[in-house]
Every structure is written in structure tokens, then in C-alpha cells.
Design an enzyme around this catalytic site. Structure first.
Site, PDB file in Angstrom:
ATOM      1  N   GLY A 113       0.791  -1.215   0.000  1.00 17.97           N
ATOM      2  CA  GLY A 113       0.000   0.000   0.000  1.00 17.97           C
ATOM      3  C   GLY A 113       0.827   1.270   0.000  1.00 17.97           C
ATOM      4  N   TYR A 119     -11.072   2.924  15.333  1.00 20.53           N
ATOM      5  CA  TYR A 119     -10.127   3.274  14.264  1.00 20.53           C
ATOM      6  C   TYR A 119      -9.966   4.795  14.192  1.00 20.53           C
ATOM      7  CZ  TYR A 119      -8.010   3.722   9.642  1.00 20.53           C
ATOM      8  OH  TYR A 119      -7.167   4.040   8.602  1.00 20.53           O
TER       9      TYR A 119
END
Length: 314
Positions: A24, A175
Site C-alpha cells: 500500500g 479506528y
């Protein structure tokens, strides 16, 4: 046209540590740093994926200066072992990219008993930065870059009296909590560095809506409908990982970058990297100081920036 990877200045002679450099954003950040001459330490939990990333970079950047080292940010023991190894082999670190992370996972704990997302995304990087900062300070004008996310706005009450959300865990709120902590850590670290007279600066970067394995990993781990929604959506509308890495690359390499700033895509979700506004409510001095105190307590370490700067100057 805006800022692009072609504007990265020569990085020859510089040493960069990229957490999560095996995929990523981290992979693309590592690739561009290596392309411009830096020696890149790819820090990753999965060494097989890291080795594949190394081969990938070498195919596009023959002769790239790379090394792969194991780092599990959910384990203080692993972080300490990684830092000790890096410091033994490198007298200075010019760039530290606190990039790795997990997203919207089912409730679980790290090896040290921390909530997995806060423990990995924030506390792991807090502890790693504490251990590596002396080497960053020796670089002269080093930089620390933290990867945040627009999910920081979903952090709920951001209750620092219950940083592990015990009894009230929600995957996406947790998160967002960890991503707000990433931003707060960068702001407060930069403030303390500046107050101590250090030339080293800290920055935050938001990749916008980028196609990485983070959404897919989140979906695989929980199978929730929201995880599926974001996994599918990013496939349709997200920008490439290479584009998503540009905000952190600019924060780390642009000579004009100012410490304590946030770089994000111009259009929030996508676009060339630009300086993003940080609302005053995300700069509350008491909240930043409290997060620092909580982080020291949870990791069992003293992170005295002024003292470290003083030691580096002697």
C-alpha cells in the site's frame, strides 16, 4: 498540476524507516524514496510480504538500497528488538514514516494488553519514535511523519480516560480514535521539538481515499457490512496507492514543508497533496498533553523530548 513524486529532491545519503513498507502506501513511499537515492528500511510484520515488496521495488528501481527488518507494532518486545537492531547498524535516521496500521478490526488486544487499533496504530508508533528519536536528532534536520486519516472525525467522544474503549468498543470509532491520536502525536511532538530548539520536525499526512489492502484486510477480519461497503467503494472511487502516498512523501521530503502541518489531497478524498487545515478543536493543548501522558503511562516509558534534544547536542 500540483506536487508530484518528480519533485522529490535527491535523497542520497539519507536513511529512511518506513513502517508497513511491505504494501500500500508504505510500499509506494519506500519505492519513491529509493528511486531518489535514500537507503530504505522496510519495517514489516510479515517478512514474506516484505521480501516480495523488496523484489517489486528492485524491479522498478534497479540498484535500490533496501533492507527488510521485522517489526510487529502490536508488541513492545518486537518494537524494542527492531529499534535496537536499527540503532546498532545506523548512527542516524533522516526520515521516520509512521505509516503502518490496522483498520476497523474486531475487538482484540495486543501482546501487551492494549486495544488492537489504539495499541498498534498509535502506542506502537509512540514507543518506536521514542526509541529512534535520538538517531533522528543526530541527522540534523530529520523528519517524523505520522499517517492519519479522515476517520479521525469519527473518534466519538475521544475519551482519554478509557483509551482502550473497554466496555464500549466499536470498530470504526476505535479506528477513528487511533487516527486522531496519530494526528495529535505529530502536532505535540513537533511542538515539543520546536520548544527544545531542535531542527527535527514532525508532520502528519492523510492519504485521502486510496486503494490499499487496508480495506480488504478489514473486511477479511470481520466481514461486517460497513467493512464490505468501504472495501467495494475504494475499488470504484479510490485513487491509487501511489497517489495516496504523495501527502506523506511531500511531508517528508519537500524542503518547504513546515513542521506541525497536515498534508492531505487537495480535494480531501483525492488530488495532489496540499496543506490541510487542522481545526482548533483538534489542537486543544490540554488534550494533546493528556494523550502524551496516557501514552507514556501505557507504554511504560518516559518520552522527554527536551532531554533527548539536549543529549543530542552534547
Amino acid at each position: 498540476m500540483g506536487w508530484t513524486a518528480e519533485k522529490i529532491p535527491d535523497q542520497s545519503g539519507r536513511v529512511a524507516v518506513v513502517t508497513g513498507g511491505n504494501g500500500g502506501l508504505g510500499l509506494e513511499t519506500s519505492r519513491e524514496l529509493a528511486r531518489n537515492g535514500a537507503h530504505v528500511i522496510i519495517a514489516a510484520r510479515n517478512l514474506d510480504k516484505a521480501a516480495a515488496a523488496e523484489r517489486d521495488i528492485l524491479e522498478s528501481v534497479p540498484g535500490a538500497s533496501l533492507e527488510v527488518r521485522k517489526l510487529d507494532l502490536s508488541s513492545k518486545a518486537s518494537i524494542k528488538e527492531f529499534a535496537d537492531g536499527v540503532l546498532a547498524d545506523h548512527s542516524k535516521i533522516d526520515l521516520l514514516f509512521n505509516n503502518a496500521g490496522v483498520m476497523a478490526t474486531p475487538e482484540s488486544q495486543t501482546a501487551d494488553g492494549f486495544e488492537m487499533q489504539f495499541g498498534t496504530n498509535h502506542l506502537g508508533h509512540f514507543y518506536l519514535t521514542r526509541l529512534l528519536l535520538p538517531a533522528v536528532l543526530r541527522s540534523g534536520r530529520g523528519r517524523v511523519v505520522a499517517t492519519t486519516s479522515t476517520a479521525r472525525f469519527s473518534a466519538g467522544d475521544y475519551d482519554l480516560t478509557n483509551p482502550h474503549m473497554r466496555g464500549e468498543y466499536q470498530p470504526w470509532v476505535a479506528y477513528g480514535y487511533s487516527k486522531r491520536a496519530n494526528l495529535h502525536f505529530a502536532i505535540e511532538l513537533n511542538r515539543r521539538l520546536a520548544a527544545a530548539g531542535a531542527a527535527v520536525t514532525a508532520h502528519a499526512a492523510d492519504p485521502g481515499f486510496s486503494k490499499t489492502d487496508l480495506q480488504a484486510a478489514s473486511y477479511r477480519s470481520s466481514g461486517g457490512w460497513t467493512q464490505r461497503f468501504w472495501h467495494v467503494s475504494v475499488g470504484w472511487f479510490g485513487q491509487s496507492a501511489a497517489r495516496g502516498a504523495l501527502p506523506q512523501l511531500r511531508a517528508g521530503t519537500d524542503p518547504s514543508a513546515v513542521g506541525g502541518t497536515l498534508y492531505r489531497p487537495k480535494w480531501v478524498a483525492r488530488g495532489a497533496p496540499a496543506i490541510g487545515k487542522i481545526d482548533e478543536k483538534l489542537r486543544e493543548p490540554d488534550e494533546l498533553a493528556t494523550l502524551w501522558e496516557v501514552s507514556e503511562k501505557e507504554t511504560g516509558t518516559t518520552f522527554n523530548v527536551a532531554a533527548l534534544v539536549g543529549e543530542a547536542g552534547t
